[in-house]
Write a protein that holds these residues in place. Structure first.
Motif, PDB file in Angstrom:
ATOM      1  N   UNK A   1       0.842  -1.209   0.000  1.00 15.38           N
ATOM      2  CA  UNK A   1       0.000   0.000   0.000  1.00 15.38           C
ATOM      3  C   UNK A   1       0.873   1.254   0.000  1.00 15.38           C
ATOM      4  N   UNK A   2       1.935   1.249   0.815  1.00 13.88           N
ATOM      5  CA  UNK A   2       2.836   2.413   0.873  1.00 13.88           C
ATOM      6  C   UNK A   2       3.482   2.643  -0.489  1.00 13.88           C
ATOM      7  N   UNK A   3       3.947   1.556  -1.120  1.00 17.16           N
ATOM      8  CA  UNK A   3       4.589   1.695  -2.431  1.00 17.16           C
ATOM      9  C   UNK A   3       3.619   2.173  -3.504  1.00 17.16           C
ATOM     10  N   UNK A   4       2.380   1.749  -3.414  1.00 17.81           N
ATOM     11  CA  UNK A   4       1.403   2.092  -4.443  1.00 17.81           C
ATOM     12  C   UNK A   4       0.811   3.483  -4.255  1.00 17.81           C
ATOM     13  N   UNK A   5       0.986   4.058  -3.083  1.00 19.95           N
ATOM     14  CA  UNK A   5       0.373   5.364  -2.798  1.00 19.95           C
ATOM     15  C   UNK A   5       1.387   6.495  -2.707  1.00 19.95           C
ATOM     16  N   UNK A   6       2.670   6.214  -2.929  1.00 19.68           N
ATOM     17  CA  UNK A   6       3.700   7.243  -2.863  1.00 19.68           C
ATOM     18  C   UNK A   6       4.580   7.178  -4.106  1.00 19.68           C
ATOM     19  N   UNK A   7       5.359   8.221  -4.305  1.00 19.18           N
ATOM     20  CA  UNK A   7       6.289   8.286  -5.423  1.00 19.18           C
ATOM     21  C   UNK A   7       7.717   8.174  -4.924  1.00 19.18           C
ATOM     22  N   UNK A   8       8.606   7.769  -5.811  1.00 18.10           N
ATOM     23  CA  UNK A   8      10.026   7.715  -5.487  1.00 18.10           C
ATOM     24  C   UNK A   8      10.533   9.140  -5.230  1.00 18.10           C
ATOM     25  N   UNK A   9      11.080   9.362  -4.039  1.00 18.29           N
ATOM     26  CA  UNK A   9      11.594  10.694  -3.714  1.00 18.29           C
ATOM     27  C   UNK A   9      13.025  10.851  -4.218  1.00 18.29           C
ATOM     28  N   UNK A  10      13.438  12.093  -4.386  1.00 20.03           N
ATOM     29  CA  UNK A  10      14.802  12.365  -4.796  1.00 20.03           C
ATOM     30  C   UNK A  10      15.763  12.017  -3.668  1.00 20.03           C
ATOM     31  N   UNK A  11      16.996  11.714  -4.054  1.00 22.58           N
ATOM     32  CA  UNK A  11      17.965  11.219  -3.079  1.00 22.58           C
ATOM     33  C   UNK A  11      18.244  12.242  -1.993  1.00 22.58           C
ATOM     34  N   UNK A  12      18.287  13.528  -2.345  1.00 20.84           N
ATOM     35  CA  UNK A  12      18.612  14.525  -1.333  1.00 20.84           C
ATOM     36  C   UNK A  12      17.463  14.788  -0.363  1.00 20.84           C
ATOM     37  N   UNK A  13      16.295  14.198  -0.622  1.00 16.94           N
ATOM     38  CA  UNK A  13      15.180  14.316   0.321  1.00 16.94           C
ATOM     39  C   UNK A  13      15.133  13.161   1.316  1.00 16.94           C
ATOM     40  N   UNK A  14      15.944  12.136   1.100  1.00 13.23           N
ATOM     41  CA  UNK A  14      15.966  10.991   2.006  1.00 13.23           C
ATOM     42  C   UNK A  14      16.401  11.384   3.422  1.00 13.23           C
ATOM     43  N   UNK A  15      17.411  12.279   3.607  1.00 14.68           N
ATOM     44  CA  UNK A  15      17.780  12.668   4.984  1.00 14.68           C
ATOM     45  C   UNK A  15      16.618  13.244   5.778  1.00 14.68           C
ATOM     46  N   UNK A  16      15.758  14.053   5.124  1.00 13.69           N
ATOM     47  CA  UNK A  16      14.589  14.576   5.825  1.00 13.69           C
ATOM     48  C   UNK A  16      13.616  13.478   6.205  1.00 13.69           C
ATOM     49  N   UNK A  17      13.442  12.518   5.309  1.00 20.12           N
ATOM     50  CA  UNK A  17      12.549  11.390   5.585  1.00 20.12           C
ATOM     51  C   UNK A  17      13.053  10.566   6.760  1.00 20.12           C
ATOM     52  N   UNK A  18      14.366  10.287   6.767  1.00 20.94           N
ATOM     53  CA  UNK A  18      14.941   9.540   7.879  1.00 20.94           C
ATOM     54  C   UNK A  18      15.046  10.393   9.139  1.00 20.94           C
ATOM     55  N   UNK A  19      15.161  11.718   8.951  1.00 23.53           N
ATOM     56  CA  UNK A  19      15.152  12.596  10.126  1.00 23.53           C
ATOM     57  C   UNK A  19      13.838  12.516  10.881  1.00 23.53           C
ATOM     58  N   UNK A  20      12.733  12.371  10.145  1.00 26.79           N
ATOM     59  CA  UNK A  20      11.426  12.187  10.788  1.00 26.79           C
ATOM     60  C   UNK A  20      11.415  10.924  11.632  1.00 26.79           C
ATOM     61  N   UNK A  21      11.960   9.838  11.065  1.00 26.71           N
ATOM     62  CA  UNK A  21      12.037   8.586  11.827  1.00 26.71           C
ATOM     63  C   UNK A  21      12.939   8.756  13.040  1.00 26.71           C
ATOM     64  N   UNK A  22      14.042   9.493  12.883  1.00 24.86           N
ATOM     65  CA  UNK A  22      14.948   9.711  14.003  1.00 24.86           C
ATOM     66  C   UNK A  22      14.295  10.495  15.127  1.00 24.86           C
ATOM     67  N   UNK A  23      13.508  11.521  14.797  1.00 30.63           N
ATOM     68  CA  UNK A  23      12.817  12.310  15.817  1.00 30.63           C
ATOM     69  C   UNK A  23      11.793  11.453  16.563  1.00 30.63           C
ATOM     70  N   UNK A  24      11.069  10.623  15.822  1.00 26.17           N
ATOM     71  CA  UNK A  24      10.093   9.737  16.474  1.00 26.17           C
ATOM     72  C   UNK A  24      10.791   8.736  17.388  1.00 26.17           C
ATOM     73  N   UNK A  25      11.945   8.214  16.935  1.00 27.55           N
ATOM     74  CA  UNK A  25      12.681   7.255  17.753  1.00 27.55           C
ATOM     75  C   UNK A  25      13.207   7.917  19.037  1.00 27.55           C
ATOM     76  N   UNK A  26      13.703   9.144  18.923  1.00 24.89           N
ATOM     77  CA  UNK A  26      14.184   9.857  20.109  1.00 24.89           C
ATOM     78  C   UNK A  26      13.051  10.167  21.069  1.00 24.89           C
ATOM     79  N   UNK A  27      11.894  10.578  20.527  1.00 22.35           N
ATOM     80  CA  UNK A  27      10.721  10.826  21.387  1.00 22.35           C
ATOM     81  C   UNK A  27      10.301   9.558  22.112  1.00 22.35           C
ATOM     82  N   UNK A  28      10.355   8.445  21.390  1.00 22.45           N
ATOM     83  CA  UNK A  28       9.979   7.165  22.025  1.00 22.45           C
ATOM     84  C   UNK A  28      10.956   6.805  23.135  1.00 22.45           C
ATOM     85  N   UNK A  29      12.242   7.053  22.915  1.00 18.70           N
ATOM     86  CA  UNK A  29      13.239   6.718  23.932  1.00 18.70           C
ATOM     87  C   UNK A  29      13.116   7.626  25.137  1.00 18.70           C
TER      88      UNK A  29
END
Length: 295
Positions: A264-292
């Motif tokens: 579902x995630x693959x079918x509902x989103x587009x391939x992002x540009x490589x330089x946008x990946x840090x922001x995407x992973x930054x979101x995951x990092x912030x959520x992980x820090x909040x959880x910790x």
């Protein structure tokens, strides 16, 4: 004697997981096809492709070294070892195995001297620098609650408070990591052969035959390892009083649910540009820090 029995059981689980991994990959492909109104391949097509590749000889460039020749076997051994550690292993040992196998595959992409291989290897290591710290923090959220890095203890601790706020943050963060680690949209596209966008496919362009089959087999196994980690640690709830068989079927249902969610995630989103990946992973990092912090 007990330790020997534990090792044999772990190896048996790992063998079963590796053999089931192409089926899960096939289910994801079928789900994507149905969501995109396509007929798509059959659910067993991944097995047919692997069987065909494993029967073929490999063409090897004369410029390559032992790194290129051994990397597929090391990559597969890392995925198999990670699968064996799921039952009674240590978190850090599992992460080290996966990181080492990734490193050797990236080295092999450079060894052949291919332009696209080097590009894919550099992109893979770039993404790994972003993913691995976030993965570690996310897993430590569960380990801190369990007071141990043993995966069995972490699973037991996760089952106590499965819907607490830290676990919800960590679950969303791990889902983002799952997409990135398995090379799926929006981070990568496992079905593309466009030179300017591919990452994992670029690393294995120089491989063929048995070695390529082993790499695809290992990638499917690694994918199932991450799906199982997500199902066991971040979807731990289950009804009380289940028999062992019912518990196993409940786990299978959660794996299938996660596989369909990836489609579902693959079918509902587009391939992002490589330089946008840090922001995407930054979101995951912030959520992980909040959880910790929220522990």
């Amino acid at each position: 004697m007990d330790q020997l029995v534990t090792i044999v059981i772990s190896l048996g689980y790992a063998l079963a997981l590796v053999l089931a991994a192409p089926l899960v990959a096939g289910i994801i492909k079928v789900s994507k096809a149905r969501l995109q109104n396509r007929r798509g391949p059959g659910v067993w097509q991944v097995y047919y492709d692997l069987f065909k590749l494993l029967q073929k000889d490999s063409m090897v460039s004369p410029t390559t070294s032992w790194v290129f020749n051994l990397a597929p076997y090391i990559y597969f051994a890392g995925a198999f070892g990670a699968a064996a550690l799921l039952t009674s292993g240590d978190l850090f040992a599992l992460l080290y195995l996966l990181a080492a196998s990734r490193f050797f595959l990236a080295m092999a992409s450079l060894d052949a001297g291919s332009t696209f291989g080097g590009m894919g290897g550099s992109r893979e290591m770039y993404i790994s620098v972003l993913v691995e710290p976030v993965l570690l923090v996310t897993m430590l959220t569960v380990a801190a609650r369990a007071g141990s890095t043993q995966l069995a203890a972490m699973s037991a601790a996760a089952a106590i408070t499965p819907f607490s706020l830290p676990y919800i943050f960590a679950a969303v963060a791990f889902l983002i990591i799952l997409v990135a680690e398995t090379g799926r949209i929006p981070v990568d596209n496992p079905d593309t052969h466009l030179e300017l966008t591919m990452i994992h496919e670029a690393m294995v362009l120089e491989y063929s035959g048995r070695r390529l089959g082993l790499i695809f087999f290992a990638a499917a196994s690694k994918q199932l390892v991450f799906i199982l980690l997500f199902a066991i640690l971040f979807l731990p709830w289950q009804p009380e009083g289940l028999s062992p068989l019912q518990t196993f079927l409940w786990l299978v249902a959660k794996v299938l649910l996660t596989a369909v969610a990836l489609a579902v995630i693959e079918s509902s989103t587009n391939k992002m540009r490589l330089f946008k990946v840090p922001g995407f992973m930054g979101l995951a990092g912030m959520l992980a820090l909040l959880a910790l912090v929220a522990q």
